[in-house]
Write an enzyme that holds these catalytic residues in place. Structure first.
Site, PDB file in Angstrom:
ATOM      1  N   GLU A   1       0.472  -1.159  -0.005  1.00  0.00           N
ATOM      2  CA  GLU A   1      -0.024  -0.204  -0.311  1.00  0.00           C
ATOM      3  C   GLU A   1       0.283   1.651  -0.038  1.00  0.00           C
ATOM      4  O   GLU A   1       0.793   1.960   1.122  1.00  0.00           O
ATOM      5  CB  GLU A   1      -0.865  -0.132   1.369  1.00  0.00           C
ATOM      6  CG  GLU A   1      -2.189   1.140   1.063  1.00  0.00           C
ATOM      7  CD  GLU A   1      -2.677   1.271   2.911  1.00  0.00           C
ATOM      8  OE1 GLU A   1      -3.736   2.080   2.560  1.00  0.00           O
ATOM      9  OE2 GLU A   1      -2.370   0.619   3.485  1.00  0.00           O
TER      10      GLU A   1
ATOM     11  N   LYS B   1      -3.049  -2.148  -3.040  1.00  0.00           N
ATOM     12  CA  LYS B   1      -3.653  -1.466  -2.397  1.00  0.00           C
ATOM     13  C   LYS B   1      -3.587   0.456  -2.478  1.00  0.00           C
ATOM     14  O   LYS B   1      -2.039   1.171  -2.097  1.00  0.00           O
ATOM     15  CB  LYS B   1      -4.051  -1.690  -1.057  1.00  0.00           C
ATOM     16  CG  LYS B   1      -5.368  -0.349  -0.194  1.00  0.00           C
ATOM     17  CD  LYS B   1      -5.418  -0.877   1.015  1.00  0.00           C
ATOM     18  CE  LYS B   1      -6.625  -0.054   1.493  1.00  0.00           C
ATOM     19  NZ  LYS B   1      -6.571  -0.420   2.517  1.00  0.00           N
TER      20      LYS B   1
END
Length: 297
Positions: free
Chosen positions: A178, A215
């Site tokens: 992420e 993500k």
């Protein structure tokens, strides 16, 4: 099919989204305030964490929080270590709700340098990954933050993320990578172009037995991460809500057909501790339906 294989199959190809229930120490007061629990309502960290666990438990046990529309849920370490109605949280998610459990593993962000905030050191990561395996966790998540289109800073963030991903994969877990781009960055689109190129480079270097989930902030250029979603090393590309309202986040997500949601604040928007169970279930159900619809658009 083993539980891990069943979980992998759901995350890779089933319709739905991943719920982010992983607010940590720094973001917990804000999450509680959104839920109608103010700092004056609790005293000290123990009461604060008890209050947020009660909120997360209420979400997990809600009528619409099931495998029909929710693929997975990302937990804070304290949530993983806690029980819901006397049963470990990860077991409740998978055994009772059919939802794949993930764990947030990062220790927060380092100070800004080169337009980014790297991950703080994680010296006890191996022990945490071992515990995650014991608790029945499928995968992990660690968040960095990109504030501007600084090529060196973005390269450093992505390199660090993939180094951690390899350590997670070696422990038998699936990493969520992420590197968030701040939605208010003045150079958001430029930063995302640099980020996409860096991610592709590192994906191409991954061994064939390592898979990741990405993500990412919903991109300014719709479809920017389509090629990443099709990469053989990527199980799924999921989107963070990044501070957008539920409606805005869902509208933007619906324009990116190879991304699904992994929302936190947008999932809990409009929920309040004082709601009756019927009111709470209805409000959460409406959010789940919006996020699901955007994820399968």
């Amino acid at each position: 099919m083993s539980p891990k294989d069943a979980q992998r199959s759901r995350i890779a190809s089933a319709d739905g989204f991943i719920a982010a229930l992983d607010q940590s120490g720094g973001s917990t007061p804000k999450a509680l305030a959104q839920y109608g629990v103010e700092p004056t309502d609790y005293s000290g960290d123990a009461e604060m964490y008890a209050a947020v666990h009660a909120m997360r438990s209420r979400i997990i046990l809600a009528d619409d929080f099931t495998s029909e529309k929710v693929l997975g849920a990302i937990l804070f370490e304290r949530t993983m270590d806690s029980d819901i109605n006397g049963k470990p949280t990860a077991q409740v998610l998978w055994d009772d709700r059919g939802v794949v459990p993930f764990l947030k593993i990062d220790k927060g962000l380092a100070d800004e340098a080169n337009g980014v905030q790297m991950l703080k050191p994680m010296p006890e990561l191996d022990a945490l990954l071992a515990k995650a395996n014991e608790k029945g966790i499928f995968g992990t998540k660690e968040r960095s933050l990109i504030l501007e289109a600084n090529a060196q800073g973005i390269a450093d963030v992505v390199a660090q993320q993939f180094d951690v991903a390899k350590q997670v994969a070696a422990a038998g877990l699936v990493p969520i990578v992420e590197p968030e781009v701040h939605i208010e960055s003045a150079t958001k689109a430029e930063a995302e172009d640099i980020l996409e190129a860096e991610i592709t480079k590192h994906l191409n270097d991954l061994p064939e037995d390592v898979n990741v989930i990405l993500k990412l902030t919903i991109p300014s250029k719709a479809g920017l991460y389509d090629a990443a979603a099709d990469h053989p090393r990527v199980l799924r590309v999921v989107a963070l809500s990044g501070g957008y309202s539920t409606d805005v986040a869902c509208d933007l997500l619906s324009q990116n057909h190879k991304m699904i949601a992994s929302f936190s604040r947008a999932l809990a928007e409009g929920l309040n501790v004082k709601m009756s169970e019927a009111e709470f279930n209805s409000a959460l159900g409406q959010n789940i339906e919006k996020i699901y619809a955007a994820s399968v658009a």
